[in-house]
Design a protein around this motif. Sequence first.
Motif, PDB file in Angstrom:
ATOM      1  N   UNK A   1       1.897  -1.753   0.828  1.00  0.00           N
ATOM      2  CA  UNK A   1       1.893  -2.490   2.088  1.00  0.00           C
ATOM      3  C   UNK A   1       3.120  -3.380   2.238  1.00  0.00           C
ATOM      4  N   UNK A   2       3.671  -3.824   1.109  1.00  0.00           N
ATOM      5  CA  UNK A   2       4.827  -4.725   1.161  1.00  0.00           C
ATOM      6  C   UNK A   2       6.158  -3.985   1.236  1.00  0.00           C
ATOM      7  N   UNK A   3       6.112  -2.680   0.995  1.00  0.00           N
ATOM      8  CA  UNK A   3       7.325  -1.863   1.037  1.00  0.00           C
ATOM      9  C   UNK A   3       7.025  -0.557   1.765  1.00  0.00           C
ATOM     10  N   UNK A   4       7.061  -0.579   3.093  1.00  0.00           N
ATOM     11  CA  UNK A   4       6.735   0.607   3.870  1.00  0.00           C
ATOM     12  C   UNK A   4       7.543   1.823   3.418  1.00  0.00           C
TER      13      UNK A   4
ATOM     14  N   UNK B   1      -5.061   1.081   5.086  1.00  0.00           N
ATOM     15  CA  UNK B   1      -3.615   0.959   4.870  1.00  0.00           C
ATOM     16  C   UNK B   1      -2.903   0.445   6.118  1.00  0.00           C
ATOM     17  N   UNK B   2      -3.592  -0.391   6.900  1.00  0.00           N
ATOM     18  CA  UNK B   2      -2.998  -0.954   8.101  1.00  0.00           C
ATOM     19  C   UNK B   2      -2.844   0.030   9.239  1.00  0.00           C
TER      20      UNK B   2
ATOM     21  N   UNK C   1       2.023   9.252   0.023  1.00  0.00           N
ATOM     22  CA  UNK C   1       2.301   7.944  -0.577  1.00  0.00           C
ATOM     23  C   UNK C   1       1.110   7.378  -1.339  1.00  0.00           C
ATOM     24  N   UNK C   2       0.002   8.144  -1.380  1.00  0.00           N
ATOM     25  CA  UNK C   2      -1.136   7.668  -2.153  1.00  0.00           C
ATOM     26  C   UNK C   2      -2.443   7.754  -1.398  1.00  0.00           C
ATOM     27  N   UNK C   3      -3.437   7.030  -1.899  1.00  0.00           N
ATOM     28  CA  UNK C   3      -4.807   7.091  -1.404  1.00  0.00           C
ATOM     29  C   UNK C   3      -4.878   6.794   0.093  1.00  0.00           C
TER      30      UNK C   3
END
Length: 447
Positions: free
Chosen positions: A26-29, A149-150, A67-69
């Motif tokens: 979340x801190x590094x799109x 994830x926003x 990018x993951x889950x």
Amino acid sequence: MTELLKFNYDYSKCMVMKLGMAHPDKNNPGKSRVLLTFADALEYIKKIDNITQGITKIYYLVGWQYLGHDDKYPDFFEVNEALKRSEDETAYDSFKWLCREAGKHHSIISVHINFNDAYDNAPSFSEFVKANALIRGKNGKPRAIEKYNGRKCYKTCLKTYWESGLFKKMFDRFADTFPFIIDTGTIHVDNFQCYKNYAPRVSIKEMQQARREMIKYAHKKGVDITSEFTYKENEHLPNKPIFGLPREHSRKEPLAALGLIPMSWWCSRLTKAELLSIPPQIHCGGEYGEKAYNRLLYGNMHGEDIVRKDNPRWAQEFIRRFATYQVPGHFLYAHKRLEITGAGRNMRCAFDGGIASFAKGERITRNGKIIKDGSTLFLPLMHKERQYIAYSEKGDRRSWDIPEANARSARIYKITENGNEFINEAPVLNGALKLDISPQTALLVTL
């Protein structure tokens, strides 16, 4: 009559776990927050195999894609590059390497995917919009139901997803892209719930029928589908979770995917009658949701919550959970449930073979003799003959009944993540073995 598929595994005899690999950062799109690389995963798999004495293990990797889950569902066609080994050209190559190497340690690697969730950053999202394969609100437009994830999370309309041919197209592409996963014969489909479509109206029953067809199609391709929940949806179930809590299905409804989904992480909502009538070889689970049932029937440990790089005590915690939950779960799964009496902490389950399990005190007896007393136990290792697991959280010294009439002595080993350590050989006298178990120690006893 319940439709019953022939499954590739007897899940009641396997350990079925998840490994958390990565999340979108979340801190590094555009970046992943890596929990375990493929190389990290193999190191844990080796050590877990030492602890579990070679039981067949099935691992579903969470966050192996993009990018993951929860990233870019309903697509699942690219391996997360952040998980790659330095010596491999691509993450795809590293994934194949892990699957191959894990097989040397009684371990099967497969994937955790999702057929329900849809995000607008998914490459196929426009196809789902065009096919009207997303859940729509009363205005007839796709409506996001949750947020992860926003990003807004839409849900697929299972009926349209199936009838449009889009599911077959997506699954065939997955099978062509990852033949080595298809060869494992199992995948985990997360949150495979049914949602209502409002305009046009599609009922829960229609969605459940579409889900059945999707499961059967995967099975024709050679793949079992395990899932997250026991599914008992009805027409009154709201689409949107209330106050962020899980949608609570109706305990009174029949198990909708009985005979099609052999294993679920959460076996909540099952009635006593279902627990007695449905053998674990047809449907078993990780945990039951209700603590009393977990203490009565045990089950399959998750693993994901323990196996973390930020957990220096993971091995001790894993050994404890394996000994006090997985081992009794396998033992009880091997015996037919005859009767469940009482309620809550006072429940008792009788099994064939003179076995009884008590929620109160987490006790198990065989022919009236204690074989599990809270977090102290002496239980058969069901996948190997004449071997037992002994464990005590606080430490214990007592004699245990040995049912093998011809047993004269026992070799005793301490179980560790690096292998079994021989301790001594002890006599079996008058059908009993005296054991001195140190606190938080698991022993392998071979006769």
